[in-house]
Design a protein around this motif. Structure first.
Motif, PDB file in Angstrom:
ATOM      1  N   ASP A 155      20.910  45.533  21.224  1.00 36.53           N
ATOM      2  CA  ASP A 155      21.397  46.728  20.521  1.00 36.53           C
ATOM      3  C   ASP A 155      21.402  46.504  19.016  1.00 36.53           C
ATOM      4  OD1 ASP A 155      21.825  47.919  22.980  1.00 36.53           O
ATOM      5  OD2 ASP A 155      24.016  47.654  22.937  1.00 36.53           O
ATOM      6  N   LEU A 156      21.871  45.340  18.614  1.00 35.49           N
ATOM      7  CA  LEU A 156      21.947  45.028  17.188  1.00 35.49           C
ATOM      8  C   LEU A 156      20.561  44.940  16.561  1.00 35.49           C
ATOM      9  CD1 LEU A 156      24.077  44.475  15.048  1.00 35.49           C
ATOM     10  CD2 LEU A 156      23.916  42.052  15.616  1.00 35.49           C
ATOM     11  N   ARG A 157      19.610  44.326  17.285  1.00 36.81           N
ATOM     12  CA  ARG A 157      18.230  44.265  16.770  1.00 36.81           C
ATOM     13  C   ARG A 157      17.699  45.669  16.518  1.00 36.81           C
ATOM     14  NH1 ARG A 157      17.471  40.539  20.899  1.00 36.81           N
ATOM     15  NH2 ARG A 157      16.281  42.057  22.077  1.00 36.81           N
ATOM     16  N   GLY A 158      17.935  46.562  17.493  1.00 37.10           N
ATOM     17  CA  GLY A 158      17.476  47.947  17.333  1.00 37.10           C
ATOM     18  C   GLY A 158      18.155  48.641  16.177  1.00 37.10           C
ATOM     19  N   ASP A 159      19.471  48.464  16.067  1.00 39.32           N
ATOM     20  CA  ASP A 159      20.231  49.104  14.985  1.00 39.32           C
ATOM     21  C   ASP A 159      19.779  48.617  13.619  1.00 39.32           C
ATOM     22  OD1 ASP A 159      21.714  50.380  16.931  1.00 39.32           O
ATOM     23  OD2 ASP A 159      23.511  49.132  16.668  1.00 39.32           O
ATOM     24  N   MET A 160      19.444  47.326  13.525  1.00 36.48           N
ATOM     25  CA  MET A 160      19.103  46.736  12.234  1.00 36.48           C
ATOM     26  C   MET A 160      17.593  46.716  11.990  1.00 36.48           C
ATOM     27  SD  MET A 160      21.872  43.617  12.022  1.00 36.48           S
ATOM     28  CE  MET A 160      21.581  43.211  10.293  1.00 36.48           C
ATOM     29  N   GLY A 161      16.811  47.150  12.973  1.00 39.59           N
ATOM     30  CA  GLY A 161      15.362  47.161  12.818  1.00 39.59           C
ATOM     31  C   GLY A 161      14.768  45.773  12.670  1.00 39.59           C
ATOM     32  N   MET A 162      15.281  44.825  13.430  1.00 37.09           N
ATOM     33  CA  MET A 162      14.826  43.434  13.347  1.00 37.09           C
ATOM     34  C   MET A 162      14.267  42.982  14.673  1.00 37.09           C
ATOM     35  SD  MET A 162      17.805  41.386  11.387  1.00 37.09           S
ATOM     36  CE  MET A 162      18.046  41.583   9.651  1.00 37.09           C
ATOM     37  N   ASN A 163      13.426  41.952  14.625  1.00 36.07           N
ATOM     38  CA  ASN A 163      12.991  41.336  15.869  1.00 36.07           C
ATOM     39  C   ASN A 163      13.997  40.254  16.256  1.00 36.07           C
ATOM     40  OD1 ASN A 163      12.292  38.793  14.663  1.00 36.07           O
ATOM     41  ND2 ASN A 163      10.329  39.646  14.031  1.00 36.07           N
ATOM     42  N   ALA A 164      13.814  39.669  17.425  1.00 34.11           N
ATOM     43  CA  ALA A 164      14.772  38.686  17.948  1.00 34.11           C
ATOM     44  C   ALA A 164      14.900  37.468  17.044  1.00 34.11           C
ATOM     45  CB  ALA A 164      14.371  38.273  19.361  1.00 34.11           C
ATOM     46  N   THR A 165      13.787  36.997  16.499  1.00 35.35           N
ATOM     47  CA  THR A 165      13.815  35.809  15.650  1.00 35.35           C
ATOM     48  C   THR A 165      14.553  36.086  14.345  1.00 35.35           C
ATOM     49  OG1 THR A 165      11.708  35.143  16.618  1.00 35.35           O
ATOM     50  CG2 THR A 165      12.377  34.009  14.624  1.00 35.35           C
ATOM     51  N   ASP A 166      14.323  37.258  13.759  1.00 30.85           N
ATOM     52  CA  ASP A 166      15.023  37.626  12.527  1.00 30.85           C
ATOM     53  C   ASP A 166      16.536  37.636  12.757  1.00 30.85           C
ATOM     54  OD1 ASP A 166      12.506  37.981  11.457  1.00 30.85           O
ATOM     55  OD2 ASP A 166      12.663  40.155  11.273  1.00 30.85           O
ATOM     56  N   LEU A 167      16.952  38.264  13.848  1.00 27.47           N
ATOM     57  CA  LEU A 167      18.377  38.347  14.136  1.00 27.47           C
ATOM     58  C   LEU A 167      18.949  36.962  14.420  1.00 27.47           C
ATOM     59  CD1 LEU A 167      20.899  40.063  14.459  1.00 27.47           C
ATOM     60  CD2 LEU A 167      20.287  40.363  16.874  1.00 27.47           C
ATOM     61  N   ALA A 168      18.215  36.131  15.134  1.00 25.43           N
ATOM     62  CA  ALA A 168      18.687  34.770  15.416  1.00 25.43           C
ATOM     63  C   ALA A 168      18.868  33.989  14.113  1.00 25.43           C
ATOM     64  CB  ALA A 168      17.714  34.053  16.346  1.00 25.43           C
ATOM     65  N   ALA A 169      17.963  34.171  13.171  1.00 21.90           N
ATOM     66  CA  ALA A 169      18.098  33.507  11.868  1.00 21.90           C
ATOM     67  C   ALA A 169      19.345  34.012  11.146  1.00 21.90           C
ATOM     68  CB  ALA A 169      16.851  33.742  11.019  1.00 21.90           C
ATOM     69  N   MET A 170      19.575  35.308  11.191  1.00 21.61           N
ATOM     70  CA  MET A 170      20.759  35.886  10.548  1.00 21.61           C
ATOM     71  C   MET A 170      22.041  35.334  11.176  1.00 21.61           C
ATOM     72  SD  MET A 170      19.910  38.233   8.199  1.00 21.61           S
ATOM     73  CE  MET A 170      21.273  39.380   8.210  1.00 21.61           C
ATOM     74  N   ARG A 171      22.067  35.272  12.489  1.00 22.83           N
ATOM     75  CA  ARG A 171      23.247  34.741  13.176  1.00 22.83           C
ATOM     76  C   ARG A 171      23.478  33.289  12.800  1.00 22.83           C
ATOM     77  NH1 ARG A 171      21.281  35.379  18.482  1.00 22.83           N
ATOM     78  NH2 ARG A 171      22.866  33.907  19.106  1.00 22.83           N
ATOM     79  N   MET A 172      22.396  32.517  12.737  1.00 23.09           N
ATOM     80  CA  MET A 172      22.513  31.112  12.361  1.00 23.09           C
ATOM     81  C   MET A 172      23.088  30.988  10.954  1.00 23.09           C
ATOM     82  SD  MET A 172      19.979  28.697  10.748  1.00 23.09           S
ATOM     83  CE  MET A 172      19.943  26.925  10.730  1.00 23.09           C
ATOM     84  N   LEU A 173      22.602  31.814  10.023  1.00 25.44           N
ATOM     85  CA  LEU A 173      23.107  31.767   8.654  1.00 25.44           C
ATOM     86  C   LEU A 173      24.592  32.111   8.588  1.00 25.44           C
ATOM     87  CD1 LEU A 173      20.052  33.331   6.807  1.00 25.44           C
ATOM     88  CD2 LEU A 173      20.938  31.006   6.506  1.00 25.44           C
ATOM     89  N   ILE A 174      25.018  33.112   9.349  1.00 26.25           N
ATOM     90  CA  ILE A 174      26.438  33.489   9.393  1.00 26.25           C
ATOM     91  C   ILE A 174      27.271  32.315   9.894  1.00 26.25           C
ATOM     92  CG2 ILE A 174      28.133  34.876  10.693  1.00 26.25           C
ATOM     93  CD1 ILE A 174      27.019  36.590   8.565  1.00 26.25           C
ATOM     94  N   LEU A 175      26.852  31.701  11.012  1.00 27.43           N
ATOM     95  CA  LEU A 175      27.616  30.594  11.587  1.00 27.43           C
ATOM     96  C   LEU A 175      27.690  29.408  10.645  1.00 27.43           C
ATOM     97  CD1 LEU A 175      26.369  30.750  15.278  1.00 27.43           C
ATOM     98  CD2 LEU A 175      28.657  31.304  14.425  1.00 27.43           C
ATOM     99  N   ARG A 176      26.560  29.048  10.054  1.00 23.78           N
ATOM    100  CA  ARG A 176      26.544  27.894   9.138  1.00 23.78           C
ATOM    101  C   ARG A 176      27.379  28.188   7.892  1.00 23.78           C
ATOM    102  NH1 ARG A 176      22.010  24.326  10.376  1.00 23.78           N
ATOM    103  NH2 ARG A 176      21.916  24.453  12.645  1.00 23.78           N
ATOM    104  N   GLU A 177      27.329  29.437   7.432  1.00 27.82           N
ATOM    105  CA  GLU A 177      28.134  29.822   6.278  1.00 27.82           C
ATOM    106  C   GLU A 177      29.622  29.674   6.597  1.00 27.82           C
ATOM    107  OE1 GLU A 177      28.869  34.160   4.872  1.00 27.82           O
ATOM    108  OE2 GLU A 177      27.140  33.435   3.728  1.00 27.82           O
ATOM    109  N   GLN A 178      30.018  30.097   7.797  1.00 29.23           N
ATOM    110  CA  GLN A 178      31.422  29.986   8.201  1.00 29.23           C
ATOM    111  C   GLN A 178      31.866  28.527   8.266  1.00 29.23           C
ATOM    112  OE1 GLN A 178      31.275  32.231  11.870  1.00 29.23           O
ATOM    113  NE2 GLN A 178      31.880  34.119  10.842  1.00 29.23           N
ATOM    114  N   ARG A 179      30.943  27.623   8.567  1.00 24.95           N
ATOM    115  CA  ARG A 179      31.260  26.186   8.607  1.00 24.95           C
ATOM    116  C   ARG A 179      31.158  25.535   7.230  1.00 24.95           C
ATOM    117  NH1 ARG A 179      26.985  24.751  13.232  1.00 24.95           N
ATOM    118  NH2 ARG A 179      27.843  26.007  14.908  1.00 24.95           N
TER     119      ARG A 179
END
Length: 156
Positions: free
Chosen positions: A35-59
Protein backbone atom coordinates in the motif's frame (compact mmCIF):
# COMPACT_ATOMS: atom_id res chain seq x y z
CA UNK A 1 14.95 -34.55 1.08
CA UNK A 2 13.82 -32.54 4.06
CA UNK A 3 10.77 -33.84 5.84
CA UNK A 4 7.98 -31.53 6.92
CA UNK A 5 8.25 -30.84 10.65
CA UNK A 6 5.29 -32.21 12.62
CA UNK A 7 4.73 -30.92 16.16
CA UNK A 8 4.75 -33.69 18.76
CA UNK A 9 4.59 -32.01 22.16
CA UNK A 10 2.59 -29.14 23.62
CA UNK A 11 5.74 -27.02 23.34
CA UNK A 12 6.08 -27.98 19.66
CA UNK A 13 2.46 -26.98 19.04
CA UNK A 14 3.05 -23.59 20.66
CA UNK A 15 6.15 -23.12 18.50
CA UNK A 16 4.03 -23.90 15.44
CA UNK A 17 1.43 -21.34 16.55
CA UNK A 18 4.20 -18.77 17.04
CA UNK A 19 5.52 -19.50 13.53
CA UNK A 20 2.02 -19.09 12.10
CA UNK A 21 1.67 -15.77 13.93
CA UNK A 22 5.04 -14.59 12.56
CA UNK A 23 3.93 -15.52 9.03
CA UNK A 24 0.61 -13.69 9.47
CA UNK A 25 2.46 -10.65 10.81
CA UNK A 26 4.93 -10.62 7.92
CA UNK A 27 2.04 -10.99 5.46
CA UNK A 28 0.38 -7.96 7.07
CA UNK A 29 3.68 -6.04 6.80
CA UNK A 30 3.94 -7.01 3.12
CA UNK A 31 0.42 -5.71 2.47
CA UNK A 32 1.16 -2.49 4.34
CA UNK A 33 4.38 -1.97 2.37
CA UNK A 34 2.52 -2.69 -0.87
CA UNK A 35 0.00 0.00 0.00
CA UNK A 36 2.78 2.40 0.92
CA UNK A 37 4.68 1.71 -2.31
CA UNK A 38 1.53 2.54 -4.27
CA UNK A 39 0.81 5.66 -2.22
CA UNK A 40 4.38 6.93 -2.61
CA UNK A 41 4.84 5.82 -6.22
CA UNK A 42 7.90 3.73 -5.40
CA UNK A 43 9.07 0.26 -6.24
CA UNK A 44 9.87 -2.30 -3.54
CA UNK A 45 13.61 -1.61 -3.56
CA UNK A 46 13.13 2.15 -3.23
CA UNK A 47 10.83 1.69 -0.26
CA UNK A 48 13.19 -0.84 1.35
CA UNK A 49 16.02 1.70 1.04
CA UNK A 50 13.83 4.38 2.63
CA UNK A 51 12.90 2.08 5.50
CA UNK A 52 16.55 1.19 6.04
CA UNK A 53 17.49 4.88 6.16
CA UNK A 54 14.74 5.59 8.72
CA UNK A 55 15.86 2.70 10.95
CA UNK A 56 19.55 3.58 10.75
CA UNK A 57 18.75 7.23 11.41
CA UNK A 58 16.80 6.25 14.54
CA UNK A 59 19.88 4.32 15.73
CA UNK A 60 22.11 7.31 15.03
CA UNK A 61 24.05 5.45 12.33
CA UNK A 62 25.48 7.01 9.19
CA UNK A 63 24.65 5.24 5.92
CA UNK A 64 27.03 4.99 2.98
CA UNK A 65 25.90 3.87 -0.48
CA UNK A 66 27.74 0.59 0.11
CA UNK A 67 25.58 -0.04 3.21
CA UNK A 68 22.43 0.25 1.09
CA UNK A 69 23.84 -2.11 -1.55
CA UNK A 70 24.73 -4.67 1.11
CA UNK A 71 21.38 -4.34 2.92
CA UNK A 72 19.39 -4.75 -0.30
CA UNK A 73 21.77 -7.29 -1.88
CA UNK A 74 22.09 -5.24 -5.06
CA UNK A 75 25.06 -4.26 -7.20
CA UNK A 76 26.83 -0.93 -6.94
CA UNK A 77 25.42 -0.01 -10.37
CA UNK A 78 21.87 -0.73 -9.18
CA UNK A 79 22.57 1.22 -6.00
CA UNK A 80 23.73 4.22 -8.02
CA UNK A 81 20.52 4.12 -10.09
CA UNK A 82 18.39 3.77 -6.95
CA UNK A 83 20.14 6.72 -5.27
CA UNK A 84 19.82 8.87 -8.40
CA UNK A 85 16.11 8.04 -8.63
CA UNK A 86 15.45 8.84 -4.95
CA UNK A 87 17.59 11.96 -5.07
CA UNK A 88 15.78 13.18 -8.19
CA UNK A 89 12.38 12.57 -6.54
CA UNK A 90 13.49 14.61 -3.52
CA UNK A 91 13.58 11.72 -1.05
CA UNK A 92 17.28 11.70 -0.20
CA UNK A 93 20.55 13.54 -0.46
CA UNK A 94 24.13 12.35 -0.80
CA UNK A 95 26.38 14.41 1.42
CA UNK A 96 30.06 14.40 2.37
CA UNK A 97 30.90 12.05 5.26
CA UNK A 98 31.50 14.15 8.41
CA UNK A 99 34.87 12.52 9.22
CA UNK A 100 36.05 10.83 6.01
CA UNK A 101 36.67 13.29 3.16
CA UNK A 102 36.68 10.47 0.58
CA UNK A 103 33.29 9.03 1.54
CA UNK A 104 29.68 10.10 1.01
CA UNK A 105 26.67 9.43 3.20
CA UNK A 106 23.02 9.09 2.26
CA UNK A 107 20.37 10.94 4.27
CA UNK A 108 16.64 11.44 3.97
CA UNK A 109 15.37 14.89 3.11
CA UNK A 110 13.12 16.61 5.63
CA UNK A 111 10.19 16.27 3.20
CA UNK A 112 10.78 12.53 2.75
CA UNK A 113 11.05 11.98 6.50
CA UNK A 114 7.82 13.93 7.10
CA UNK A 115 6.04 11.99 4.35
CA UNK A 116 7.23 8.67 5.71
CA UNK A 117 6.06 9.45 9.25
CA UNK A 118 2.79 10.91 8.00
CA UNK A 119 2.03 7.74 6.04
CA UNK A 120 3.15 5.41 8.83
CA UNK A 121 1.85 7.49 11.74
CA UNK A 122 -1.65 6.01 11.96
CA UNK A 123 -0.34 2.47 11.62
CA UNK A 124 2.26 3.10 14.31
CA UNK A 125 -0.43 4.53 16.62
CA UNK A 126 -2.50 1.36 16.17
CA UNK A 127 0.53 -0.84 16.81
CA UNK A 128 1.35 1.07 20.02
CA UNK A 129 -2.29 0.65 21.04
CA UNK A 130 -2.08 -3.11 20.47
CA UNK A 131 1.05 -3.26 22.66
CA UNK A 132 -0.26 -1.05 25.44
CA UNK A 133 -1.98 -3.94 27.24
CA UNK A 134 1.26 -5.86 27.73
CA UNK A 135 3.38 -5.68 30.87
CA UNK A 136 7.03 -4.63 30.67
CA UNK A 137 8.28 -8.21 31.14
CA UNK A 138 5.97 -9.43 28.37
CA UNK A 139 7.23 -6.75 25.98
CA UNK A 140 10.82 -7.71 26.81
CA UNK A 141 10.01 -11.28 25.76
CA UNK A 142 8.44 -10.03 22.52
CA UNK A 143 11.52 -7.91 21.77
CA UNK A 144 13.83 -10.85 22.50
CA UNK A 145 11.68 -13.18 20.36
CA UNK A 146 11.59 -10.84 17.37
CA UNK A 147 15.32 -10.13 17.65
CA UNK A 148 16.06 -13.85 17.68
CA UNK A 149 13.73 -14.41 14.70
CA UNK A 150 15.59 -11.68 12.80
CA UNK A 151 18.88 -13.38 13.65
CA UNK A 152 17.53 -16.75 12.49
CA UNK A 153 16.37 -15.28 9.18
CA UNK A 154 19.36 -13.15 8.25
CA UNK A 155 22.09 -14.83 10.28
CA UNK A 156 23.98 -11.75 11.39
Amino acid sequence: MTQRWVPQTDHDHLMMEAMKAVRAFTDAMDRMHGDLRGDMGMNATDLAAMRMLILREQRGELVKPHDIAKHLSITSASTTKLLERLEESGHLQRLPHPTDRRARIVVLTEDARAEFYRRFGERMRKMRGAMSGYEVDELKVVVRFLSEMEEALVGR
